[in-house]
Design an enzyme around this catalytic site. Structure first.
Site, PDB file in Angstrom:
ATOM      1  CG  ASN A  12      -1.815   1.310   1.323  1.00 46.32           C
ATOM      2  OD1 ASN A  12      -2.004   1.941   0.344  1.00 46.32           O
ATOM      3  ND2 ASN A  12      -2.546   1.642   2.574  1.00 46.32           N
ATOM      4  CE  LYS A  14       0.102   3.410   4.720  1.00 47.28           C
ATOM      5  NZ  LYS A  14      -0.173   3.674   6.102  1.00 47.28           N
ATOM      6  CG  HIS A  98      -5.636   1.959   4.888  1.00 52.95           C
ATOM      7  ND1 HIS A  98      -5.366   2.901   5.696  1.00 52.95           N
ATOM      8  CD2 HIS A  98      -4.733   0.873   4.689  1.00 52.95           C
ATOM      9  CE1 HIS A  98      -4.104   2.561   6.247  1.00 52.95           C
ATOM     10  NE2 HIS A  98      -3.760   1.499   5.728  1.00 52.95           N
ATOM     11  CD  GLU A 100      -3.070   5.455   6.451  1.00 57.36           C
ATOM     12  OE1 GLU A 100      -2.989   5.681   5.228  1.00 57.36           O
ATOM     13  OE2 GLU A 100      -2.031   4.794   7.061  1.00 57.36           O
ATOM     14  CD  GLU A 173      -3.606  -2.758   7.081  1.00 55.57           C
ATOM     15  OE1 GLU A 173      -2.549  -2.994   6.750  1.00 55.57           O
ATOM     16  OE2 GLU A 173      -4.068  -1.841   6.760  1.00 55.57           O
ATOM     17  N   GLY A 179       2.194   1.949  10.688  1.00 57.47           N
ATOM     18  CA  GLY A 179       3.109   3.026  10.714  1.00 57.47           C
ATOM     19  C   GLY A 179       3.843   3.536  11.848  1.00 57.47           C
ATOM     20  CB  SER A 219       5.103  -2.004  12.148  1.00 55.78           C
ATOM     21  OG  SER A 219       4.757  -0.588  12.285  1.00 55.78           O
TER      22      SER A 219
HETATM   23  C1  PEP Z   1      -0.673   0.130   5.915  1.00 57.70           C
HETATM   24  O1  PEP Z   1      -0.716   1.488   5.667  1.00 57.70           O
HETATM   25  O2  PEP Z   1      -1.652  -0.659   5.636  1.00 57.70           O
HETATM   26  C2  PEP Z   1       0.348  -0.416   6.640  1.00 57.70           C
HETATM   27  C3  PEP Z   1       0.061  -1.397   7.458  1.00 57.70           C
HETATM   28  O3  PEP Z   1       1.208   0.332   6.847  1.00 57.70           O
HETATM   29  P1  PEP Z   1       2.773  -0.142   7.518  1.00 57.70           P
HETATM   30  O4  PEP Z   1       3.216  -1.359   7.042  1.00 57.70           O
HETATM   31  O5  PEP Z   1       3.709   1.145   7.332  1.00 57.70           O
HETATM   32  O6  PEP Z   1       2.365  -0.160   9.100  1.00 57.70           O
END
Ligand code: PEP
Length: 256
Positions: A12, A14, A98, A100, A173, A179, A219
């Site tokens: 992803n 973003k 997601h 976000e 997630e 992040g 992460s």
């Molecule tokens: C994501 O945005 O779906 C995500 C898992 O980000 P990160 O791997 O940076 O934590």
């Protein structure tokens, strides 16, 4: 229940990437040699880069939208990109829900109902969907992880009919892990993945529970992916930050 054979490794990107940065990451992936046969690779990118991704990725990398319109078809929907429009272009995957987008960016975010409708629109148009769910830190600290996930899953269930689940991958997630560099331990992730699979068995069907891939996101890096993937109910990853780095190739290949 035995582990689902083929993992999905999702990236992803973003709202990241200049033209030059996207081209350079695509070069890294295109030149990476054969990927693990156990990994299906799907990368979500910003709308403005989707055409380039679709045209220039190697054939074993699928291009994915990061979101999809709330209404079907074409018309007076300024700023939206509908599922039909994506499919017409050749894009057969999208993320929905997601965290976000659920939180918003200084304005109200998407409810689980909105996520359900978008997921259904995408599937009706012929797309496959990585539908994202997950709890905030205070939910986990107060013992509400699964009730939050269940509420988000319930909205998907309300929107979908039985056959639609074949086109759904669940991306679990935990928001506190996205992040932040704070990854769920393999045991924490496994526990919730198991509960999500049980929820599918009890609320949708045993077949859907058995066949639906449940990805972990938050992460994930080249150094923690193997231990996570060793867990029986983790069927791949959705990767943000590390998907913009060459180490993403090692994450793809951790399923070997
Ligand atoms: C994501 O945005 O779906 C995500 C898992 O980000 P990160 O791997 O940076 O934590």
């Amino acid at each position: 229940m035995s582990k689902i054979a083929r993992a999905l490794i999702g990236g992803n990107w973003k709202c990241n990437g200049t033209k030059a940065q996207i081209a350079s990451m695509m070069d890294v992936l295109n030149a990476a040699g054969p990927f693990s046969a156990n990994s299906e690779v799907v990368i979500a990118g910003p709308s403005i880069h989707l055409h380039n991704m679709l045209k220039n990725f190697r054939p074993d990398i699928a291009t994915c939208a990061e979101d999809v319109g709330f209404k079907k078809g074409y018309g007076a929907m300024t700023g939206e990109i509908s599922a039909e429009m994506l499919v017409d272009y050749g894009i057969n995957w999208t993320l929905t829900g997601h965290s976000e987008r659920r939180v918003g960016f200084g304005y109200p975010g998407e409810t689980s109902h909105v996520v359900g409708v978008k997921t259904k629109n995408a599937i009706d148009a012929g797309m496959s969907v990585m539908a994202c769910i997950g709890e905030h830190l205070n939910d986990r600290q107060t013992g509400n992880t699964m009730s939050v996930c269940a509420q988000q899953l319930e909205a998907l269930k309300r929107a979908l009919v039985a056959k639609d689940w074949k086109k759904v991958v669940i991306a679990y997630e935990p928001v506190w892990a996205i992040g932040t560099g704070v990854v769920a331990t393999p045991e924490q992730a496994q526990e919730t993945h198991r509960q999500i699979r049980d929820w599918l068995a009890n609320n949708v069907s045993h077949d859907v529970a058995k066949e639906t891939r449940i990805l972990y996101g938050g992460s994930v890096t080249a150094s923690n992916c193997k231990a996570l993937y060793a867990m029986p109910d983790i069927n791949g990853f959705l990767v943000g930050g590390a998907a913009l780095k060459p180490e993403f190739v090692d994450i793809i290949n951790c399923t070997k």
